[in-house]
Structure formats: structure tokens, C-alpha cells
Design an enzyme around this catalytic site. Structure first.
Site, PDB file in Angstrom:
ATOM      1  N   HIS A 187       0.751  -1.286   0.000  1.00 59.95           N
ATOM      2  CA  HIS A 187       0.034  -0.064  -0.070  1.00 59.95           C
ATOM      3  C   HIS A 187       0.645   1.133   0.069  1.00 59.95           C
ATOM      4  CE1 HIS A 187      -3.739   2.161   1.227  1.00 59.95           C
ATOM      5  NE2 HIS A 187      -2.595   2.965   1.754  1.00 59.95           N
ATOM      6  N   GLU A 188       1.769   1.091   0.764  1.00 61.06           N
ATOM      7  CA  GLU A 188       2.729   2.523   1.107  1.00 61.06           C
ATOM      8  C   GLU A 188       3.477   2.540  -0.192  1.00 61.06           C
ATOM      9  OE1 GLU A 188       1.762   4.614   3.075  1.00 61.06           O
ATOM     10  OE2 GLU A 188       0.619   3.360   4.262  1.00 61.06           O
TER      11      GLU A 188
ATOM     12  N   HIS B 141       1.896   4.879  -2.569  1.00 65.10           N
ATOM     13  CA  HIS B 141       1.755   6.232  -2.319  1.00 65.10           C
ATOM     14  C   HIS B 141       3.393   6.706  -2.848  1.00 65.10           C
ATOM     15  CE1 HIS B 141      -1.750   7.056  -0.234  1.00 65.10           C
ATOM     16  NE2 HIS B 141      -1.524   5.909   0.521  1.00 65.10           N
TER      17      HIS B 141
ATOM     18  N   GLU C 258      -4.475   7.995  -2.786  1.00 69.80           N
ATOM     19  CA  GLU C 258      -4.917   6.696  -2.415  1.00 69.80           C
ATOM     20  C   GLU C 258      -5.208   5.752  -3.392  1.00 69.80           C
ATOM     21  OE1 GLU C 258      -5.793   4.366   0.878  1.00 69.80           O
ATOM     22  OE2 GLU C 258      -4.845   6.375   0.665  1.00 69.80           O
TER      23      GLU C 258
END
Length: 490
Positions: free
Chosen positions: A255-256, A259, A285
Site C-alpha cells: 500500500h505505502e 503512495h 489513495e
């Protein structure tokens, strides 16, 4: 030098100082000694005072009036600097500095209260943060809606009315899908056992590498609440480890990575300008969620991950890749937003959206927040909150003043649904690559069609340019229904 050149040179230094402040925030959440909280609060307040002075410098107004942009890029830079200038000019320097100081202190108080399961230790500080944010919102709104003023910091152009309508459209199909799933007899097996921290972190690095993370411009650390930080040539990721739940660590890392990949994928010519960062938190997001879910939790990638986990942990109890795929995507009524399955995640966001709107408007007092949270969670998820760290203390956002941030998570999911549809059409062999642990074809499409543009376009325009279609919740909901109907044999 022209007025635009003067403006750009001044802005370059402001952007660099802002990056320094961001790095101090990263340090506070990862490696800063716990005893340094008060000092760090003063440091961040001092930097914010300098930044606020620069953002309201009268020369900015003069340069903006005299600037004659020569192309689309210069026009957009001028527009964004003007937006920040007019916003900052509405905020008293005292308020900007005090917000930086109080939210820095509040973060440490929240972390200690969370660890001790003691909301009463945090709520007085939250009351102070909320009072400052309401003051800021009143200055920005100039008689308009307070919540919209705060929301605009994270998703320019969005309003609570639009988001409320979006959530009203999404909720019935999400709830119906959840009820269908929970009504079946099929239950994917959970993953149990002990998964040592160092092994999890090694595998998390492997996953981040599979999703194209540039280790020469980043690093991975541990944090209470996973986040990414930085831009241009330095964008860092964090994860957390629960030794009984390796998915927490692995999927936080993916997930990160999404980003950070957005920040690192922006056109390098935009560095140290307002274009050199993600255009909104919803857009941001969309990248973290499409990396984590549509690619990372898909059957192709989980097949590859199953083998890597089996090797890393000397075997796991689920020996079939199809069963492992179902396990990764289990739908269960859990407490934690960041660990939620795709079906229920947006329902977690809707809860927070409604509560924070009531806090900002004054319809809900901080002293009643715990009771309101617990009652709403029981109503929405059918489970009573068992402890504060699983309830009102689980997220750091309100502690650091991020009121208006939560709905951008759901917007990001909607944007990711739109992007996934377009990406799959453009890259039909993507799953073949993901099955080899190689997300490069999908990442290259996202970088070309979205990430490289940074702040050049407004959020919705960016998504619509990338996909060739209007933004809609339908692609996300269609994707969820198809995926989970298959897994749960609906």
C-alpha cells in the site's frame, strides 16, 4: 528575471523547507526518541512560522499579478501558488504556528493513550486540536461550510454534499454484498501461526521490490500507523508487524509503495514546484489501493506470494494457491480499518466521515465521541467494540488535525476502480506478469497515464484523462461483486 521566474525561485525554497518539515514528521513517527516530543513540537512550530511567513509574503501577490505564464505548466504553477497564497493569507500566523505545535504534541499523547487503552488521556488534547481546526475552518470558509473548507485541503473542489451522495449510492450495494457473503456456508481458512518480525520485513521488502519501489530513493521503517513520506528523490515507506498476522505487514508495505511510487513517478522537471506532488489525497489513495488490492490481492499475485511465504516461513498451513487467494481476501467483521477487507473498507470510512462532520459542526462533543463511535460501529458492523485501540483510538488522523481527510480514502477506492478498468483493457496480459511477481506493466501504465503528471490537473480531470471516462462508483462496485461472488461462490 521575469515576475514568473521570481515567483518560481521563491517557491522553490518554500517547497524545500516544506520537505524538511515533512522529514521531521517522518522522524517523529519512526526513530525519534520518545523523550523528544516537546522539543520536536517546538521545532515544527518554528518551521511552520517560517513557512507561513513565506506563504503570505506580499511579494507573492505582486509576482502573481505581474506573472505572464507562457504555457500550460506555467499557468498551472501560477494557479496553485495563488491558491496557497490566498489560503495562507486567511490564517493568522499565531494559529498556523499553534496548530503545528499542538498537533505534534497530540501525536505522542495519542500513541501513549492507544498503548494504554486510555481514551480519557487523549480526549482533552483532541478537544484542543478540534478547537484550533474549527478556528482554521472558520477563517477559510469565510461564512461558508466549515467541513468543506477543511475537506478542500485534501481533495480540492470536493464538497461534503457530493461525498455524502456518493456514499449513499455506494452503501446499498456494499451492504448487500456483505450480507450475501456472510450468509454463505463457505468460509476461507484463516492464517494462523507465528511469523517472526525479521522474516516478515524481508518478505515485505521483496513485495515492495515486486511493485517497483526504488530503494535508491527510499527506505522502509516501522511505525505505529503505516504511512509514506517524501517526494522527488526521497520518498520513504513504513509498515508495522504483528507476529500472528503477516498480511498486516506485507499489504501495508505494498500500500505505502503505491503512495511512494506516485511521488517518485512524477516528472522530475516538476521538482520543487507545486506540481511536484500528488494532486490530492484521493488521487494518492487510488495508487496505494490499486497496488494493494486490484493487483496485490488478485489471484495472479497471491499465487506468487503463496510460494514466497511458503519458502520464507518454512511452510504455511494453506498449501493450495486458490485457497490462499481466498484467505487473503477473507471477509470478516473486524475492527481495524487498515486491516479491513475490500468489501467493508468503505463502510469504515463512512462511519468516520459522519462522526468527524458532527465534531466539526459541533453536533457531537469530544466528550461523547467514544460512546458515539461504539454505538455506530455496533450498528454498522454488528459487533461491539472490545477495546479503545480497536475503536476511537485506532487512527492517528484526528490527533494530528486531519479533519476532512478520511473521505479521500473512499474516493481513492472509487478512482482505483476506474483506473483498474482502463488499465486492464490497455494491459491485457497484466496477470501473466503479476503471476511472476512482476507488476511492472501495470505500474508503467499508471506512471504514464497518471503519476507523471503530479499536480498538473485537478483530481477528477486527472482520472478522466487517464481512463477516458467520467468518474463513477460503478466500476469499483462491479469489480467487488465479480471478485467476491467468485471467491464465495455466490
Amino acid at each position: 528575471m521575469s515576475a514568473f521566474d521570481d515567483l518560481l525561485a521563491f517557491q522553490r525554497q518554500t517547497e524545500a523547507l516544506s520537505a524538511v518539515a515533512e522529514r521531521l514528521g517522518w522522524d517523529q513517527e519512526t526513530v525519534m526518541p520518545r523523550g523528544a516530543t516537546e522539543q520536536r513540537a517546538e521545532e515544527l512550530a518554528a518551521i511552520e512560522a517560517v513557512l507561513h511567513e513565506r506563504r503570505t509574503d506580499p511579494r507573492l501577490g505582486e509576482w502573481l499579478d505581474a506573472a505572464r505564464p507562457q504555457n500550460e505548466v506555467e499557468e498551472r504553477i501560477t494557479q496553485l501558488v495563488a491558491r496557497d497564497f490566498h489560503r495562507a493569507s486567511k490564517i493568522p500566523a499565531r494559529l498556523a504556528t499553534e496548530l503545528a505545535r499542538v498537533t505534534s504534541l497530540s501525536q505522542g499523547i495519542w500513541a501513549d493513550a492507544r498503548a494504554k487503552e486510555a481514551p480519557e488521556d487523549f480526549l482533552p488534547t483532541l478537544h484542543d486540536v478540534l478547537a484550533l481546526k474549527r478556528e482554521e475552518a472558520a477563517a477559510l470558509a469565510e461564512g461558508g461550510d466549515l467541513y468543506d473548507a477543511l475537506l478542500n485541503d485534501y481533495e480540492p473542489g470536493a464538497t461534503q454534499a457530493e461525498i455524502s451522495a456518493l456514499f449513499d449510492a455506494m452503501r446499498p450495494r456494499l451492504v448487500a454484498l456483505r450480507e450475501d457473503i456472510l450468509g454463505t456456508e463457505f468460509r476461507p481458512k484463516g492464517l494462523t501461526g507465528d511469523f517472526p518480525q525479521e522474516t516478515q520485513l524481508r518478505l515485505a521488502r521483496t513485495c515492495a521490490t515486486a511493485f517497483g519501489y526504488d530503494w535508491s530513493r527510499g527506505r522502509m521503517d516501522l511505525a505505529v500507523h503505516p504511512f509514506s513520506s517524501g517526494r522527488w528523490q526521497d520518498s520513504r515507506i513504513t509498515t508495522r508487524v504483528v507476529e500472528t498476522d503477516p498480511f498486516n505487514c506485507l499489504y501495508s508495505a505494498i500500500h505505502e509503495t503505491g503512495h511512494s511510487s506516485y511521488e517518485l513517478g512524477i516528472d522530475e522537471d516538476y521538482a520543487f514546484t507545486p506540481l511536484g506532488r500528488g494532486v490530492s489525497m484521493g488521487a494518492h489513495e487510488s495508487q496505494s489501493r490499486i497496488y494493494e488490492n486490484q493487483m496485490g490481492r488478485g489471484r495472479a499475485f497471491t499465487g506468487w506470494l503463496h510460494q514466497r511465504m511458503t519458502d520464507a516461513f518454512d511452510g504455511i498451513e494453506i498449501d493450495n494457491p486458490d485457497d490462499f487467494y481466498a484467505t487473503v481476501n477473507r471477509v470478516t467483521p473486524g475492527y481495524i480499518r487498515t486491516e479491513s477487507d475490500e468489501v467493508q473498507y468503505n463502510l469504515h470510512i463512512m462511519l468516520r466521515f459522519d462522526l468527524e462532520r458532527d465534531l466539526v459542526s459541533g453536533r457531537l462533543g469530544v466528550e461523547d465521541l467514544v460512546e458515539a463511535w461504539n454505538a455506530r460501529f455496533l450498528k454498522d458492523f454488528g459487533v461491539a467494540v472490545d477495546r479503545p485501540a480497536h475503536g476511537v483510538l485506532q487512527d492517528v488522523h484526528w490527533a494530528v488535525g486531519l479533519f476532512g481527510y478520511f473521505p479521500t480514502y473512499a474516493l481513492g477506492n472509487v478512482y482505483a476502480g476506474c483506473l483498474n478498468t482502463a488499465m486492464r483493457e490497455a494491459v491485457p496480459d497484466l496477470d501473466a506478469s503479476l503471476a511472476r511477481g512482476d507488476a511492472a506493466p501495470g505500474i508503467e501504465w499508471l506512471r504514464e497515464n497518471m503519476q507523471r503528471h503530479g499536480g498538473l490537473y485537478e483530481p477528477r480531470e486527472l482520472i478522466e484523462r487517464a481512463t477516458g471516462a467520467s468518474v463513477s462508483e460503478k466500476p469499483l462496485l462491479d469489480y467487488l461483486e465479480a471478485k467476491f461472488s467468485d471467491i464465495y461462490r455466490l
